[in-house]
Design a protein around this motif. Structure first.
Motif, PDB file in Angstrom:
ATOM      1  N   ASP A 136       0.806  -1.227   0.000  1.00  0.00           N
ATOM      2  CA  ASP A 136       0.000   0.000   0.000  1.00  0.00           C
ATOM      3  C   ASP A 136       0.838   1.276   0.000  1.00  0.00           C
ATOM      4  O   ASP A 136       0.890   2.000  -0.989  1.00  0.00           O
ATOM      5  CB  ASP A 136      -0.964  -0.010   1.202  1.00  0.00           C
ATOM      6  CG  ASP A 136      -1.955   1.125   1.161  1.00  0.00           C
ATOM      7  OD1 ASP A 136      -2.396   1.488   0.049  1.00  0.00           O
ATOM      8  OD2 ASP A 136      -2.301   1.675   2.214  1.00  0.00           O
ATOM      9  N   LYS A 142       1.392   8.764  -2.231  1.00  0.00           N
ATOM     10  CA  LYS A 142       0.931   9.590  -1.107  1.00  0.00           C
ATOM     11  C   LYS A 142       2.038   9.731  -0.080  1.00  0.00           C
ATOM     12  O   LYS A 142       2.610   8.731   0.365  1.00  0.00           O
ATOM     13  CB  LYS A 142      -0.305   8.969  -0.453  1.00  0.00           C
ATOM     14  CG  LYS A 142      -1.578   9.276  -1.210  1.00  0.00           C
ATOM     15  CD  LYS A 142      -2.820   8.905  -0.417  1.00  0.00           C
ATOM     16  CE  LYS A 142      -4.069   9.263  -1.200  1.00  0.00           C
ATOM     17  NZ  LYS A 142      -5.295   8.741  -0.566  1.00  0.00           N
ATOM     18  N   LYS A 220      -3.601  -1.847  -7.042  1.00  0.00           N
ATOM     19  CA  LYS A 220      -3.524  -0.462  -6.561  1.00  0.00           C
ATOM     20  C   LYS A 220      -3.092   0.460  -7.695  1.00  0.00           C
ATOM     21  O   LYS A 220      -3.638   1.549  -7.877  1.00  0.00           O
ATOM     22  CB  LYS A 220      -2.577  -0.349  -5.362  1.00  0.00           C
ATOM     23  CG  LYS A 220      -2.506   1.101  -4.891  1.00  0.00           C
ATOM     24  CD  LYS A 220      -2.044   1.322  -3.489  1.00  0.00           C
ATOM     25  CE  LYS A 220      -2.151   2.824  -3.181  1.00  0.00           C
ATOM     26  NZ  LYS A 220      -1.558   3.197  -1.938  1.00  0.00           N
ATOM     27  N   ARG A 234     -10.094   6.964  -6.763  1.00  0.00           N
ATOM     28  CA  ARG A 234      -9.090   6.478  -5.806  1.00  0.00           C
ATOM     29  C   ARG A 234      -9.683   6.277  -4.415  1.00  0.00           C
ATOM     30  O   ARG A 234      -9.143   5.524  -3.600  1.00  0.00           O
ATOM     31  CB  ARG A 234      -7.895   7.450  -5.775  1.00  0.00           C
ATOM     32  CG  ARG A 234      -6.731   6.932  -4.967  1.00  0.00           C
ATOM     33  CD  ARG A 234      -5.447   7.710  -5.200  1.00  0.00           C
ATOM     34  NE  ARG A 234      -4.409   7.217  -4.319  1.00  0.00           N
ATOM     35  CZ  ARG A 234      -3.134   7.525  -4.436  1.00  0.00           C
ATOM     36  NH1 ARG A 234      -2.719   8.313  -5.386  1.00  0.00           N
ATOM     37  NH2 ARG A 234      -2.254   7.026  -3.589  1.00  0.00           N
ATOM     38  N   LEU A 237      -9.940   2.989  -2.494  1.00  0.00           N
ATOM     39  CA  LEU A 237      -8.842   2.422  -1.686  1.00  0.00           C
ATOM     40  C   LEU A 237      -9.040   2.717  -0.202  1.00  0.00           C
ATOM     41  O   LEU A 237      -8.359   2.161   0.647  1.00  0.00           O
ATOM     42  CB  LEU A 237      -7.488   2.976  -2.139  1.00  0.00           C
ATOM     43  CG  LEU A 237      -7.063   2.653  -3.575  1.00  0.00           C
ATOM     44  CD1 LEU A 237      -5.798   3.417  -3.939  1.00  0.00           C
ATOM     45  CD2 LEU A 237      -6.810   1.149  -3.729  1.00  0.00           C
ATOM     46  N   ASN A 238      -9.964   3.639   0.082  1.00  0.00           N
ATOM     47  CA  ASN A 238     -10.212   4.008   1.482  1.00  0.00           C
ATOM     48  C   ASN A 238     -11.333   3.198   2.108  1.00  0.00           C
ATOM     49  O   ASN A 238     -11.851   3.562   3.169  1.00  0.00           O
ATOM     50  CB  ASN A 238     -10.553   5.500   1.580  1.00  0.00           C
ATOM     51  CG  ASN A 238      -9.316   6.345   1.438  1.00  0.00           C
ATOM     52  OD1 ASN A 238      -8.207   5.822   1.363  1.00  0.00           O
ATOM     53  ND2 ASN A 238      -9.490   7.648   1.382  1.00  0.00           N
TER      54      ASN A 238
HETATM   55  N1  GLY Z   1      -3.779   4.249   0.872  1.00  0.00           N
HETATM   56  C1  GLY Z   1      -4.781   4.788   0.020  1.00  0.00           C
HETATM   57  C2  GLY Z   1      -4.237   5.473  -1.174  1.00  0.00           C
HETATM   58  O1  GLY Z   1      -3.052   5.376  -1.477  1.00  0.00           O
HETATM   59  O2  GLY Z   1      -4.994   6.137  -1.851  1.00  0.00           O
END
Ligand code: GLY
Length: 296
Positions: A136, A142, A220, A234, A237-238
């Motif tokens: 992740d 991020k 991802k 996106r 992913l949360n």
């Molecule tokens: N961990 C969530 C993202 O990278 O958007």
């Protein structure tokens, strides 16, 4: 060695192999051109993989400086970032030099933020050593630090230049940290891949870890490539994360991120069943899988 290409605004590769041996030496020789690096890691990883990774760079004639900190949520702050800037300035780092983050997500988030902002951005390489950071934190760009106002509230999205994963670093991971990584893997399966979910249900992770890690990274990457700057898709992913962040904050981070995500996923799925959005069997299978990996 497996290579996963990430096609974001900056294109880069994630390299996955068993250990930081010959294959990685060759890849680093081909991909790192700086004369100087700052190797950022936490004090646990320092005693485990620091010398090995450092020697890869020094053997290639690259000068290595280090910055070691206690990587917990309390230290993931602007004050730590400022200390990293100080080390970079005091050792005359320039735009062509590189920050290398060796460790888990706290290290890559903090070092990545410092690297993204020092001189408006220098090269960043990630060497993730936890399962959670492999699947992740190290993919998608991020970077963030915590403030009094909440977790990850200050940061930028900036992709690294490359990611190097040696799966044998997982052998020194504490059980609790391993489970936290499994929570993000289960999340990935829940949002995008029933076949991955079935694999996790039926197989022993130890036998399929390289495959699972590369599948999670590809999934991802496919999400991030569609919405790199986190304005719409996106958000998937949360899944489970809104509740998770609240749990982490009110427990002063005593409940770890992955543990909180597991609770968040279960609570949200239960609500989805209640609202007729999801069948009950999905909830049962999710709870059983969380249980298999000590997350319930
Ligand atoms: N961990 C969530 C993202 O990278 O958007």
């Amino acid at each position: 060695m497996q290579t996963v290409n990430i096609n974001t605004s900056k294109k880069y590769n994630v390299y996955i192999d068993k250990s930081f041996d010959e294959n990685f030496v060759n890849i680093i020789k081909e991909t790192v051109f700086s004369k100087k690096i700052l190797l950022v890691c936490d004090n646990t990883v320092k005693g485990l993989y620091f010398d090995k990774v450092k020697s890869i760079f020094t053997d290639l004639g690259i000068e290595v400086f280090d910055f070691v900190f206690r990587s917990n949520e309390e230290q993931k702050t602007l004050s730590t970032v400022e200390k990293i800037y100080r080390t970079l300035f005091e050792n005359d780092f320039t735009k062509g030099d590189t920050i290398v983050a060796l460790g888990g997500g706290i290290v890559s988030d903090t070092a990545g933020f410092a690297g993204a902002t020092f001189l408006r951005g220098i090269n960043c390489l990630y060497f993730p050593t936890t399962l959670l950071s492999m699947v992740d934190a190290c993919v998608g760009g991020k970077t963030a630090v915590n403030t009094y106002f909440g977790k990850n509230q200050i940061g930028v999205i900036r992709q690294p230049d490359a990611v190097y994963i040696a799966t044998d670093t997982l052998s020194t991971l504490e059980n609790r940290e391993f489970s936290c990584g499994m929570a993000e893997i289960i999340k990935t399966a829940m949002i995008k891949s029933e076949s991955l979910f079935e694999l996790l249900e039926t197989k022993d992770f130890e036998d399929i870890k390289e495959d699972v890690i590369s599948r999670c990274i590809k999934i991802k990457a496919s999400v991030v490539e569609e919405d790199e700057f986190d304005t719409s898709k996106r958000l998937i992913l949360n899944f489970g994360h809104t509740i998770a962040h609240a749990i982490e904050k009110i427990t002063d981070y005593k409940i770890k991120h992955g543990e909180a995500v597991a609770i968040g996923m279960s609570v949200i799925t239960k609500r989805a069943v209640k609202n007729g959005l999801c069948d009950e069997n999905t909830l049962i299978r999710l709870n059983m899988l969380l249980h298999k990996y000590s997350l319930s």
